[in-house]
Design an enzyme around this catalytic site. Structure first.
Site, PDB file in Angstrom:
ATOM      1  N   PHE A 207       0.862  -1.194   0.000  1.00 37.89           N
ATOM      2  CA  PHE A 207       0.000   0.000   0.000  1.00 37.89           C
ATOM      3  C   PHE A 207       0.889   1.232   0.000  1.00 37.89           C
ATOM      4  O   PHE A 207       1.699   1.429   0.906  1.00 37.89           O
ATOM      5  CB  PHE A 207      -0.922  -0.008   1.219  1.00 37.89           C
ATOM      6  CG  PHE A 207      -1.788   1.220   1.304  1.00 37.89           C
ATOM      7  CD1 PHE A 207      -2.762   1.469   0.343  1.00 37.89           C
ATOM      8  CD2 PHE A 207      -1.624   2.142   2.328  1.00 37.89           C
ATOM      9  CE1 PHE A 207      -3.560   2.600   0.407  1.00 37.89           C
ATOM     10  CE2 PHE A 207      -2.430   3.287   2.396  1.00 37.89           C
ATOM     11  CZ  PHE A 207      -3.391   3.508   1.437  1.00 37.89           C
ATOM     12  N   LEU A 208       0.736   2.031  -1.054  1.00 40.02           N
ATOM     13  CA  LEU A 208       1.530   3.264  -1.152  1.00 40.02           C
ATOM     14  C   LEU A 208       0.803   4.347  -0.352  1.00 40.02           C
ATOM     15  O   LEU A 208      -0.407   4.506  -0.484  1.00 40.02           O
ATOM     16  CB  LEU A 208       1.678   3.669  -2.618  1.00 40.02           C
ATOM     17  CG  LEU A 208       2.319   2.593  -3.507  1.00 40.02           C
ATOM     18  CD1 LEU A 208       2.221   2.967  -4.972  1.00 40.02           C
ATOM     19  CD2 LEU A 208       3.772   2.375  -3.119  1.00 40.02           C
ATOM     20  N   HIS A 213      -1.875   9.898  -8.891  1.00 39.91           N
ATOM     21  CA  HIS A 213      -2.509   9.067  -9.926  1.00 39.91           C
ATOM     22  C   HIS A 213      -2.105   9.652 -11.278  1.00 39.91           C
ATOM     23  O   HIS A 213      -2.520  10.752 -11.623  1.00 39.91           O
ATOM     24  CB  HIS A 213      -4.036   9.092  -9.764  1.00 39.91           C
ATOM     25  CG  HIS A 213      -4.769   8.338 -10.843  1.00 39.91           C
ATOM     26  ND1 HIS A 213      -5.530   7.225 -10.601  1.00 39.91           N
ATOM     27  CD2 HIS A 213      -4.836   8.543 -12.183  1.00 39.91           C
ATOM     28  CE1 HIS A 213      -6.038   6.779 -11.729  1.00 39.91           C
ATOM     29  NE2 HIS A 213      -5.632   7.562 -12.710  1.00 39.91           N
ATOM     30  N   HIS A 240     -12.393   7.979  -4.589  1.00 42.14           N
ATOM     31  CA  HIS A 240     -11.922   7.327  -5.803  1.00 42.14           C
ATOM     32  C   HIS A 240     -12.598   7.849  -7.072  1.00 42.14           C
ATOM     33  O   HIS A 240     -12.435   7.279  -8.143  1.00 42.14           O
ATOM     34  CB  HIS A 240     -12.069   5.804  -5.721  1.00 42.14           C
ATOM     35  CG  HIS A 240     -11.310   5.203  -4.578  1.00 42.14           C
ATOM     36  ND1 HIS A 240      -9.958   5.014  -4.612  1.00 42.14           N
ATOM     37  CD2 HIS A 240     -11.715   4.793  -3.349  1.00 42.14           C
ATOM     38  CE1 HIS A 240      -9.565   4.488  -3.469  1.00 42.14           C
ATOM     39  NE2 HIS A 240     -10.617   4.348  -2.679  1.00 42.14           N
ATOM     40  N   LYS A 242     -12.715  10.788  -9.789  1.00 35.18           N
ATOM     41  CA  LYS A 242     -11.909  11.916 -10.241  1.00 35.18           C
ATOM     42  C   LYS A 242     -12.772  13.167 -10.352  1.00 35.18           C
ATOM     43  O   LYS A 242     -13.930  13.089 -10.782  1.00 35.18           O
ATOM     44  CB  LYS A 242     -11.295  11.582 -11.609  1.00 35.18           C
ATOM     45  CG  LYS A 242     -10.350  10.392 -11.542  1.00 35.18           C
ATOM     46  CD  LYS A 242     -10.026   9.840 -12.920  1.00 35.18           C
ATOM     47  CE  LYS A 242      -9.183   8.579 -12.799  1.00 35.18           C
ATOM     48  NZ  LYS A 242      -9.053   7.878 -14.097  1.00 35.18           N
ATOM     49  N   GLU A 280      -3.310   2.997 -15.947  1.00 33.18           N
ATOM     50  CA  GLU A 280      -3.316   3.818 -14.742  1.00 33.18           C
ATOM     51  C   GLU A 280      -2.178   3.397 -13.816  1.00 33.18           C
ATOM     52  O   GLU A 280      -1.983   2.198 -13.579  1.00 33.18           O
ATOM     53  CB  GLU A 280      -4.660   3.687 -14.016  1.00 33.18           C
ATOM     54  CG  GLU A 280      -5.817   4.249 -14.827  1.00 33.18           C
ATOM     55  CD  GLU A 280      -7.100   4.421 -14.035  1.00 33.18           C
ATOM     56  OE1 GLU A 280      -7.902   5.282 -14.404  1.00 33.18           O
ATOM     57  OE2 GLU A 280      -7.304   3.683 -13.044  1.00 33.18           O
ATOM     58  N   GLU A 292      -4.208  -0.437 -12.955  1.00 30.27           N
ATOM     59  CA  GLU A 292      -5.170  -1.115 -13.820  1.00 30.27           C
ATOM     60  C   GLU A 292      -5.192  -0.461 -15.192  1.00 30.27           C
ATOM     61  O   GLU A 292      -4.696   0.652 -15.364  1.00 30.27           O
ATOM     62  CB  GLU A 292      -6.584  -1.117 -13.210  1.00 30.27           C
ATOM     63  CG  GLU A 292      -7.215   0.251 -13.003  1.00 30.27           C
ATOM     64  CD  GLU A 292      -8.590   0.149 -12.334  1.00 30.27           C
ATOM     65  OE1 GLU A 292      -8.701  -0.518 -11.297  1.00 30.27           O
ATOM     66  OE2 GLU A 292      -9.527   0.743 -12.868  1.00 30.27           O
ATOM     67  N   ARG A 296     -11.378   1.501 -22.578  1.00 22.74           N
ATOM     68  CA  ARG A 296     -12.456   2.296 -23.187  1.00 22.74           C
ATOM     69  C   ARG A 296     -11.994   3.740 -23.295  1.00 22.74           C
ATOM     70  O   ARG A 296     -10.932   4.077 -22.789  1.00 22.74           O
ATOM     71  CB  ARG A 296     -13.686   2.255 -22.277  1.00 22.74           C
ATOM     72  CG  ARG A 296     -13.291   2.643 -20.861  1.00 22.74           C
ATOM     73  CD  ARG A 296     -14.435   2.812 -19.914  1.00 22.74           C
ATOM     74  NE  ARG A 296     -13.996   2.765 -18.537  1.00 22.74           N
ATOM     75  CZ  ARG A 296     -13.508   3.773 -17.843  1.00 22.74           C
ATOM     76  NH1 ARG A 296     -13.372   4.944 -18.422  1.00 22.74           N
ATOM     77  NH2 ARG A 296     -13.114   3.633 -16.601  1.00 22.74           N
TER      78      ARG A 296
END
Lengths: 454, 127
Positions: A207-208, A213, A240, A242, A280, A292, A296
């Protein structure tokens, strides 16, 4: 003549992205069929479509997620390709396979690539194999033996995060800060994953604590060619989701970025990817860690369009229709800086949705300002769907110029009748930490907490 | 107490759309009300239950299921929705007189599209 493998595209989405896709189709001389729910019968994309078909009631499960109705609408309307937009069925591998089985073109990657990237463990294995850096942690199923699990977590080093293989978008994950919490966290996440995603498999990662991001936009064709089109920073998130994005990600070493971009395009070739995609990453202490891949078009694709001058949706449709990429990597343009604010119909303090009738809709303008929206004065924001009503996008030669344009545009934009998060965006655009660039993914939530908000 | 005026007030009420009137005074309370007959819609639309091709008649027949002016019973088949190779019945939600089809035979229709108008039957015919 379009030169593509199809002449009519069915748009299986709503809101601003349905309009966006329709515009891209028109620039390519393609006919459009827009399918919609009863609640969206009056939508701009529906009105402007060459053909529109209502496929069900407002409830998305019976309309925008109704695969049978969409496939039937495609057959009846003579559509030869299906654009899924984002959300809804866009990352549903089974739908993509059904579209192709019906003899239609799915405007997106092959179903197998969607399936692989939807399984976070399989995705991580594929990325490691292709040389994309990943978060420390095993990319195999976890051992059953509690002692072996404890040893594994200790080897990664606490804190660790338990993630559902079938999850994504911030769902199905749990942070574990000490060995004593590990087994219970695994059991609970497994059960949640089984219920939410129908797949109880979980995996373990480092876990960072304060990462950014950062994501890389890619585009690949049918012929093994792939390019990356720059980076985006989407660290300003709440739960989570954006809120505000920019391109390029500020303060990243260009040499490192080029290496990561090259690894992403190599991965595209290795997995037989085609179409638009986004890798990502979490970035901490100057290192990239893959989290991930989104298979799309993304909401924030517009900032990349502004910094490359490339119509990404048009290119996505072109490559789906069999066209070759128009550039080599060396020819991909990149200029200036862009921001995008997601304007949502919600209370800016409590974030409660604010459906209703828009009575005033004053849009900003001037050089480098773009608004992608399906709303207008008199528009009814329905309670059934996502609360995003517009994307305000600005571009400037430098980050400072783009930020100045953003502040002016946010002040110019006036919406009445419903509540929006415009006041929040105005505060963020004026925030010194944000102006400095490179904030981490917890910045906005800390900022909201200090401000006494949810 | 205004009992002597009840008949007069009742007559006024009958001519208005007031459904309830309450008068109170030192001698008591008078409540007057009138029952309003439930409004029957003049017409009702038969709607498509999904995406398909609307057919006025069976592919093997030359006659439409209903002709303008025909009396239709509740649940009667008034058309077909062709969905792939399937022919799904389109049924009248209530009894009525067929006014006419709203979409041509063989037209692609979406969910909820009105395909036929039914005029409500005269009141006595409903009994």
């Amino acid at each position: 003549m379009t030169g593509l493998g199809f002449k009519t595209v069915l748009i299986a989405n709503r809101g601003e992205i349905a309009l966006r896709v329709q515009r891209a189709c028109r620039t390519l001389g393609l006919r459009t069929v827009v399918v919609h729910s009863e609640a969206d019968a009056d939508a701009l994309a529906v009105r402007q479509a060459d053909m529109a078909l209502c496929i069900g009631p407002a409830n998305a499960a019976a309309s925008y997620l109704n695969q049978e109705a969409i496939l039937l609408a495609a057959e009846l309307s003579g559509a030869e390709a299906v654009h899924p937009g984002y959300g809804f069925l866009s990352e549903n591998a089974a739908f993509a396979a059904r579209v192709e089985a019906a003899g239609l073109v799915f405007i997106g990657p092959p179903a197998a690539a969607i399936r692989m990237m939807g399984d976070k463990v399989a995705a991580k294995q594929a990325m490691r194999a292709a040389g994309v850096p990943c978060v420390p942690g095993p990319d195999t199923a976890l051992p059953e033996d509690p002692a072996a699990l404890q040893a594994l977590a200790a080897a990664i080093g606490y804190p660790v995060i338990v993630k559902a293989a079938g999850g994504g978008g911030g769902r199905g994950m749990r942070v574990v800060r000490a060995a004593a919490e590990l087994l219970e966290a695994l059991a609970v996440t497994r059960e949640e994953a089984r219920r939410a995603f129908g797949n109880p498999e979980v995996y373990l990662e480092k876990f960072l604590t304060a990462p950014r991001h950062v994501e890389i936009q890619v585009l690949a064709d049918h012929y093994g060619q792939a390019v990356w089109l720059g980076s985006r920073d989407c660290s300003l998130q709440r739960r989570h989701q954006k809120i505000l994005e920019e391109a390029p990600a500020p303060g990243i070493d260009p040499q490192l970025l080029a290496e990561i971009g090259a690894a992403c395009t190599a991965a595209c070739r290795a997995i037989g990817y085609r179409g638009l995609g986004t890798f990502e990453f979490l970035v901490e202490d100057g290192a990239f860690y893959f989290i991930e891949m989104n298979t799309r078009v993304q909401v924030e694709h517009c900032v990349t369009e502004m910094t490359t001058g490339i119509d990404l949706v048009q290119q996505q449709i072109r490559v789906a229709g069999g066209a070759r990429l128009a550039w080599t990597q060396a020819e991909v343009p990149g200029f200036g800086h862009a921001f995008e604010c997601r304007i949502n119909a919600e209370n800016p303090k409590t974030f409660a949705p604010s459906p209703g009738v828009i009575t005033q809709w004053d849009l900003p303008g001037g050089p480098g300002v773009r608004v992608d929206s399906h709303a207008r004065a008199g528009f009814v924001v329905a309670p059934h769907y996502d609360s995003m009503i517009a994307k305000l996008i600005v571009h400037g030669d430098s980050r400072a110029e783009a930020l100045a344009r953003l502040r002016i545009a946010l002040d110019e934009m006036q919406v009445s009748g419903i509540e929006t998060n415009l006041p929040l965006h105005r505060q963020l655009a004026a925030d010194a930490g944000f102006a400095a660039g490179g904030v981490d993914i917890h910045y906005l939530e800390r900022w909201l907490q200090q401000d006494g908000r949810a | 107490m205004p009992f002597q005026h009840v008949a007069e007030i009742s007559a006024w009420l009958a001519g208005s759309d007031i459904t309830r009137l309450e008068l109170s005074g030192p001698e008591g309370v008078v409540r007057l009300g009138q029952e309003v007959a439930p409004a029957t819609p003049a017409s009702v639309a038969v709607r498509s239950a999904g995406v398909g091709v609307f057919l006025h008649r069976h592919p093997l027949s030359t006659a439409a299921f209903v002709a303008p002016g025909a009396r239709v019973a509740a649940g009667q088949m008034v058309g077909l929705l062709q969905v792939g190779v399937l022919l799904m019945p389109v049924l009248a939600p209530s009894a009525g007189l067929a006014v006419g089809y709203l979409v041509p035979h063989g037209q692609i229709v979406g969910f909820g599209v009105a395909v036929l108008t039914l005029e409500s039957l005269p009141q006595e015919a409903c009994a």
